[in-house]
Motif scaffolding. Structure first.
Motif, PDB file in Angstrom:
ATOM      1  N   ARG A   1       0.849  -1.191   0.000  1.00  0.00           N
ATOM      2  CA  ARG A   1       0.000   0.000   0.000  1.00  0.00           C
ATOM      3  C   ARG A   1       0.888   1.245   0.000  1.00  0.00           C
ATOM      4  N   VAL A   2       0.657   2.129  -0.992  1.00  0.00           N
ATOM      5  CA  VAL A   2       1.479   3.328  -1.145  1.00  0.00           C
ATOM      6  C   VAL A   2       0.592   4.562  -1.058  1.00  0.00           C
ATOM      7  N   GLY A   3       1.005   5.519  -0.264  1.00  0.00           N
ATOM      8  CA  GLY A   3       0.238   6.751  -0.099  1.00  0.00           C
ATOM      9  C   GLY A   3       0.328   7.647  -1.322  1.00  0.00           C
ATOM     10  N   VAL A   4      -0.743   8.381  -1.590  1.00  0.00           N
ATOM     11  CA  VAL A   4      -0.794   9.309  -2.724  1.00  0.00           C
ATOM     12  C   VAL A   4      -1.039  10.718  -2.194  1.00  0.00           C
ATOM     13  N   ASP A   5      -0.094  11.629  -2.475  1.00  0.00           N
ATOM     14  CA  ASP A   5      -0.257  13.035  -2.104  1.00  0.00           C
ATOM     15  C   ASP A   5      -1.068  13.712  -3.203  1.00  0.00           C
ATOM     16  N   MET A   6      -2.277  14.141  -2.889  1.00  0.00           N
ATOM     17  CA  MET A   6      -3.229  14.588  -3.913  1.00  0.00           C
ATOM     18  C   MET A   6      -2.963  15.984  -4.453  1.00  0.00           C
ATOM     19  N   ASP A   7      -2.175  16.797  -3.753  1.00  0.00           N
ATOM     20  CA  ASP A   7      -1.968  18.186  -4.152  1.00  0.00           C
ATOM     21  C   ASP A   7      -1.398  18.289  -5.566  1.00  0.00           C
ATOM     22  N   GLY A   8      -2.123  18.994  -6.437  1.00  0.00           N
ATOM     23  CA  GLY A   8      -1.658  19.209  -7.803  1.00  0.00           C
ATOM     24  C   GLY A   8      -2.008  18.112  -8.788  1.00  0.00           C
ATOM     25  N   ALA A   9      -2.759  17.120  -8.349  1.00  0.00           N
ATOM     26  CA  ALA A   9      -3.085  15.994  -9.236  1.00  0.00           C
ATOM     27  C   ALA A   9      -4.193  16.346 -10.213  1.00  0.00           C
ATOM     28  N   THR A  10      -4.096  15.800 -11.416  1.00  0.00           N
ATOM     29  CA  THR A  10      -5.218  15.800 -12.355  1.00  0.00           C
ATOM     30  C   THR A  10      -6.101  14.621 -11.969  1.00  0.00           C
ATOM     31  N   LEU A  11      -7.310  14.919 -11.491  1.00  0.00           N
ATOM     32  CA  LEU A  11      -8.178  13.880 -10.948  1.00  0.00           C
ATOM     33  C   LEU A  11      -9.254  13.476 -11.949  1.00  0.00           C
ATOM     34  N   HIS A  12      -9.470  12.185 -12.061  1.00  0.00           N
ATOM     35  CA  HIS A  12     -10.605  11.639 -12.803  1.00  0.00           C
ATOM     36  C   HIS A  12     -11.417  10.848 -11.788  1.00  0.00           C
ATOM     37  N   LEU A  13     -12.550  11.409 -11.364  1.00  0.00           N
ATOM     38  CA  LEU A  13     -13.368  10.818 -10.315  1.00  0.00           C
ATOM     39  C   LEU A  13     -14.693  10.315 -10.881  1.00  0.00           C
ATOM     40  N   LYS A  14     -15.348   9.441 -10.120  1.00  0.00           N
ATOM     41  CA  LYS A  14     -16.674   8.974 -10.504  1.00  0.00           C
ATOM     42  C   LYS A  14     -17.722   9.957  -9.986  1.00  0.00           C
ATOM     43  N   ASP A  15     -18.797  10.111 -10.753  1.00  0.00           N
ATOM     44  CA  ASP A  15     -19.910  10.951 -10.307  1.00  0.00           C
ATOM     45  C   ASP A  15     -20.680  10.236  -9.207  1.00  0.00           C
ATOM     46  N   GLY A  16     -20.968  10.965  -8.143  1.00  0.00           N
ATOM     47  CA  GLY A  16     -21.773  10.421  -7.061  1.00  0.00           C
ATOM     48  C   GLY A  16     -23.143  11.070  -7.060  1.00  0.00           C
ATOM     49  N   GLU A  17     -23.651  11.362  -5.879  1.00  0.00           N
ATOM     50  CA  GLU A  17     -24.970  11.980  -5.746  1.00  0.00           C
ATOM     51  C   GLU A  17     -25.012  13.344  -6.426  1.00  0.00           C
ATOM     52  N   ASP A  18     -26.123  13.626  -7.067  1.00  0.00           N
ATOM     53  CA  ASP A  18     -26.347  14.935  -7.695  1.00  0.00           C
ATOM     54  C   ASP A  18     -27.850  15.204  -7.617  1.00  0.00           C
ATOM     55  N   ARG A  19     -28.240  15.996  -6.626  1.00  0.00           N
ATOM     56  CA  ARG A  19     -29.678  16.231  -6.424  1.00  0.00           C
ATOM     57  C   ARG A  19     -29.939  17.698  -6.091  1.00  0.00           C
ATOM     58  N   PHE A  20     -31.145  18.133  -6.404  1.00  0.00           N
ATOM     59  CA  PHE A  20     -31.566  19.509  -6.118  1.00  0.00           C
ATOM     60  C   PHE A  20     -32.708  19.480  -5.115  1.00  0.00           C
ATOM     61  N   GLU A  21     -32.624  20.347  -4.105  1.00  0.00           N
ATOM     62  CA  GLU A  21     -33.685  20.451  -3.111  1.00  0.00           C
ATOM     63  C   GLU A  21     -34.185  21.890  -3.061  1.00  0.00           C
ATOM     64  N   PRO A  22     -35.498  22.117  -3.242  1.00  0.00           N
ATOM     65  CA  PRO A  22     -36.056  23.480  -3.165  1.00  0.00           C
ATOM     66  C   PRO A  22     -35.820  24.089  -1.780  1.00  0.00           C
ATOM     67  N   TYR A  23     -35.650  25.387  -1.765  1.00  0.00           N
ATOM     68  CA  TYR A  23     -35.392  26.113  -0.519  1.00  0.00           C
ATOM     69  C   TYR A  23     -36.676  26.270   0.286  1.00  0.00           C
ATOM     70  N   GLU A  24     -36.579  26.072   1.587  1.00  0.00           N
ATOM     71  CA  GLU A  24     -37.704  26.286   2.502  1.00  0.00           C
ATOM     72  C   GLU A  24     -37.298  27.372   3.495  1.00  0.00           C
ATOM     73  N   SER A  25     -37.991  28.497   3.444  1.00  0.00           N
ATOM     74  CA  SER A  25     -37.601  29.664   4.243  1.00  0.00           C
ATOM     75  C   SER A  25     -37.693  29.420   5.747  1.00  0.00           C
ATOM     76  N   ASN A  26     -38.548  28.482   6.163  1.00  0.00           N
ATOM     77  CA  ASN A  26     -38.720  28.229   7.591  1.00  0.00           C
ATOM     78  C   ASN A  26     -37.778  27.143   8.117  1.00  0.00           C
ATOM     79  N   LYS A  27     -36.852  26.726   7.281  1.00  0.00           N
ATOM     80  CA  LYS A  27     -35.939  25.647   7.638  1.00  0.00           C
ATOM     81  C   LYS A  27     -34.541  26.197   7.888  1.00  0.00           C
TER      82      LYS A  27
END
Length: 262
Positions: free
Chosen positions: A138-164
């Motif tokens: 197992r080798v550690g990866v320092d992420m700073d400056g990396a070109t990242l190719h990631l998988k898409d996860g959750e992507d959702r929209f929730e309407p705003y509720e003023s009383n919340k």
């Protein structure tokens, strides 16, 4: 003669030339470099580093490598919105809103229109370290400056509720005045735990451990990707082609602005 039009046209031409020739050439150079790199296993990489460490010479160990393995991390990490076990994530909360804009036309009449816009109000990255693993290596990866190719996860929209009451990653949100908040978009990108990982970067000794990070030599690739080598190269070829055609379009547009809007 309009010096503004000439200036804008000149900037467009210069930007187009950069994209079509300089940026395209850089990307194609990286593609060629990746094609001719020979992948090394994590076991081979660790053996090379360990042999130097045994001789007390690991401090100077630096090698640009291409390797494959599976994504790993410390502890139990889950993506904030989808709750998927992962080795790394990036999550954002974007506020979508409407604001009223007023302008005066040539007849002096005030016109009002509503425009829709958005802004990131909160973001978070995985706090745990990322590792690339193969078997018991197992080798550690320092992420700073990396070109990242990631998988898409959750992507959702929730309407705003003023009383919340809204709290994002421990910070309470207060709706600004003068605009109408429509809602929030929750979006995440991630590296699932155990997902195949393709990494290109500089292997080096760091505090007595072998790690991979950004190269000390300028212009060298540093890639951390859930995609395979072939997929990464195909994406880079597509980017080079897109940059070329966008640059040509900018140069043509810049010439038109300079000539016809003088």
């Amino acid at each position: 003669m309009s010096f503004v039009a000439l200036g804008i046209g000149g900037l467009m031409i210069a930007g187009g030339a950069y994209l079509s020739f300089v940026q395209k050439k850089k990307t194609e150079g990286l593609v060629t470099e990746l094609k001719f790199m020979k992948a090394v296993s994590l076991a081979e990489l660790k053996d090379s580093w360990q042999s130097l460490a045994d001789e007390g010479m690991s401090e100077g160990f630096r090698d640009l490598v291409e390797t494959n393995g599976k994504a790993d991390t410390d502890g139990e990490v889950k993506a904030p919105y989808s709750n998927v076990p992962c080795a790394y994530f990036e999550a954002t909360v974007t506020r979508e809103f409407e604001k009223e804009e007023r302008s005066t036309d040539k007849d002096g009449k005030v016109q009002t229109k509503r425009t829709r816009s958005s802004e990131v109000v909160s973001s978070r990255k995985s706090p745990s370290p990322l590792y690339i693993a193969d078997g018991d290596v197992r080798v550690g990866v320092d992420m700073d400056g990396a070109t990242l190719h990631l998988k898409d996860g959750e992507d959702r929209f929730e309407p705003y509720e003023s009383n919340k009451t809204y709290t994002f990653f421990g910070v309470q949100f207060s709706a600004p005045s003068g605009v109408r908040t429509l809602g929030f978009r929750y979006k995440e990108k991630l590296i699932p735990l155990g997902h195949p990982l393709y990494v290109v970067g500089e292997a080096r000794n760091s505090a007595g451990a072998l790690r991979i990070g950004r190269s000390s030599e300028k212009g060298k690739p540093f890639i951390v990707s859930v995609k395979s080598e072939d997929e990464v190269i195909a994406d880079m070829k597509g980017s080079a082609k897109a940059a070329f055609y966008l640059g040509i379009a900018l140069m043509i547009g810049g010439a038109a602005v300079a000539v016809f809007f003088r």
